[in-house]
Write a protein that holds these residues in place. Structure first.
Motif, PDB file in Angstrom:
ATOM      1  N   HIS A 144       0.828  -1.198   0.000  1.00 53.93           N
ATOM      2  CA  HIS A 144       0.000   0.000   0.000  1.00 53.93           C
ATOM      3  C   HIS A 144       0.863   1.250   0.000  1.00 53.93           C
ATOM      4  CE1 HIS A 144      -3.317  -2.668   0.742  1.00 53.93           C
ATOM      5  NE2 HIS A 144      -2.667  -3.184   1.768  1.00 53.93           N
ATOM      6  N   ARG A 145       0.549   2.150  -0.900  1.00 51.82           N
ATOM      7  CA  ARG A 145       1.325   3.386  -1.065  1.00 51.82           C
ATOM      8  C   ARG A 145       1.316   4.214   0.213  1.00 51.82           C
ATOM      9  NH1 ARG A 145       0.912   8.688  -2.696  1.00 51.82           N
ATOM     10  NH2 ARG A 145       2.615   9.388  -4.015  1.00 51.82           N
ATOM     11  N   ALA A 146       0.173   4.353   0.868  1.00 55.10           N
ATOM     12  CA  ALA A 146       0.074   5.183   2.066  1.00 55.10           C
ATOM     13  C   ALA A 146       1.000   4.673   3.165  1.00 55.10           C
ATOM     14  CB  ALA A 146      -1.368   5.227   2.568  1.00 55.10           C
ATOM     15  N   PHE A 147       1.109   3.369   3.315  1.00 58.06           N
ATOM     16  CA  PHE A 147       1.999   2.823   4.340  1.00 58.06           C
ATOM     17  C   PHE A 147       3.454   3.078   3.980  1.00 58.06           C
ATOM     18  CE2 PHE A 147       4.593  -0.459   6.287  1.00 58.06           C
ATOM     19  CZ  PHE A 147       4.256  -0.284   7.620  1.00 58.06           C
ATOM     20  N   SER A 182       3.088   4.191  15.703  1.00 63.65           N
ATOM     21  CA  SER A 182       2.180   4.627  14.639  1.00 63.65           C
ATOM     22  C   SER A 182       2.319   3.737  13.405  1.00 63.65           C
ATOM     23  CB  SER A 182       2.414   6.095  14.284  1.00 63.65           C
ATOM     24  OG  SER A 182       3.640   6.269  13.605  1.00 63.65           O
ATOM     25  N   LEU A 183       3.548   3.317  13.094  1.00 61.25           N
ATOM     26  CA  LEU A 183       3.745   2.405  11.961  1.00 61.25           C
ATOM     27  C   LEU A 183       3.090   1.050  12.218  1.00 61.25           C
ATOM     28  CD1 LEU A 183       7.426   3.074  10.899  1.00 61.25           C
ATOM     29  CD2 LEU A 183       5.404   3.298   9.469  1.00 61.25           C
ATOM     30  N   ALA A 195       0.103  -0.508  10.002  1.00 60.57           N
ATOM     31  CA  ALA A 195       0.225  -1.827   9.365  1.00 60.57           C
ATOM     32  C   ALA A 195      -0.946  -2.718   9.752  1.00 60.57           C
ATOM     33  CB  ALA A 195       1.540  -2.475   9.764  1.00 60.57           C
ATOM     34  N   ARG A 196      -1.341  -2.669  10.999  1.00 57.17           N
ATOM     35  CA  ARG A 196      -2.452  -3.499  11.469  1.00 57.17           C
ATOM     36  C   ARG A 196      -3.765  -3.080  10.819  1.00 57.17           C
ATOM     37  NH1 ARG A 196      -2.980  -7.477  14.880  1.00 57.17           N
ATOM     38  NH2 ARG A 196      -4.835  -7.695  16.143  1.00 57.17           N
ATOM     39  N   ARG A 249      -8.146  -3.841   6.916  1.00 60.08           N
ATOM     40  CA  ARG A 249      -8.995  -3.142   5.953  1.00 60.08           C
ATOM     41  C   ARG A 249      -9.066  -3.900   4.639  1.00 60.08           C
ATOM     42  NH1 ARG A 249      -7.512   2.765   5.372  1.00 60.08           N
ATOM     43  NH2 ARG A 249      -8.429   2.796   7.428  1.00 60.08           N
ATOM     44  N   ARG A 250      -7.995  -4.564   4.267  1.00 59.96           N
ATOM     45  CA  ARG A 250      -7.959  -5.309   3.000  1.00 59.96           C
ATOM     46  C   ARG A 250      -8.487  -6.724   3.144  1.00 59.96           C
ATOM     47  NH1 ARG A 250      -7.914  -1.413  -0.600  1.00 59.96           N
ATOM     48  NH2 ARG A 250      -6.195  -0.008  -0.263  1.00 59.96           N
TER      49      ARG A 250
END
Length: 135
Positions: free
Chosen positions: A74-77, A115-116, A120-121, A126-127
């Motif tokens: 995922h780009r946002a991550f 926060s990372l 990630a969780r 979500r997916r």
């Protein structure tokens, strides 16, 4: 006619390669002897239908898919990860330049890591999958 059952599916080259890699992996693990691997590989490439392929690996354990850290897709991550690393480097440079004897960037870096982990969780759930592969 060869195909007496109209529901039988013809095997594709990708199907044969998948089964051949499973047979080779079993040989590499010592589950099959060299002769058995050779015999089965010959049979794999001679098969025409998928049910025949399944018979060649029915006595072998199923292969596990390769493990992948799903949030990295995922780009946002990935952006979050780059920002967290950049901020950590900036904090460490500031600490070195300040000459303070205790490592004060530890606490902000801890919260960046938290926060990372949360990101990630959330991305994993979500997916529709978990972030850790349960093996």
């Amino acid at each position: 006619m060869e195909n007496s059952n109209p529901r039988r599916l013809r095997a594709a080259d990708a199907d044969r390669e998948r089964v051949a890699s499973a047979v080779q992996a079993a040989g590499g693990e010592g589950r099959l002897t060299l002769e058995e691997v050779e015999d089965r590989l010959g049979a794999v490439y001679a098969t025409k239908f998928t049910d025949e392929l399944a018979e060649l690996t029915s006595d072998l354990p199923r292969q596990r898919p390769p493990r992948e850290f799903a949030p990295l897709r995922h780009r946002a991550f990935r952006v979050h990860l780059v920002v967290a690393v950049a901020l950590s480097v900036l904090l460490i440079v500031r600490w070195v330049a300040s000459g303070v004897p205790f490592f004060w960037p530890a606490m902000p870096m801890f919260w960046l890591a938290v926060s990372l982990g949360l990101h990630a969780r959330v991305r994993g759930f979500r997916r529709g999958g978990a972030t850790a592969v349960p093996y």
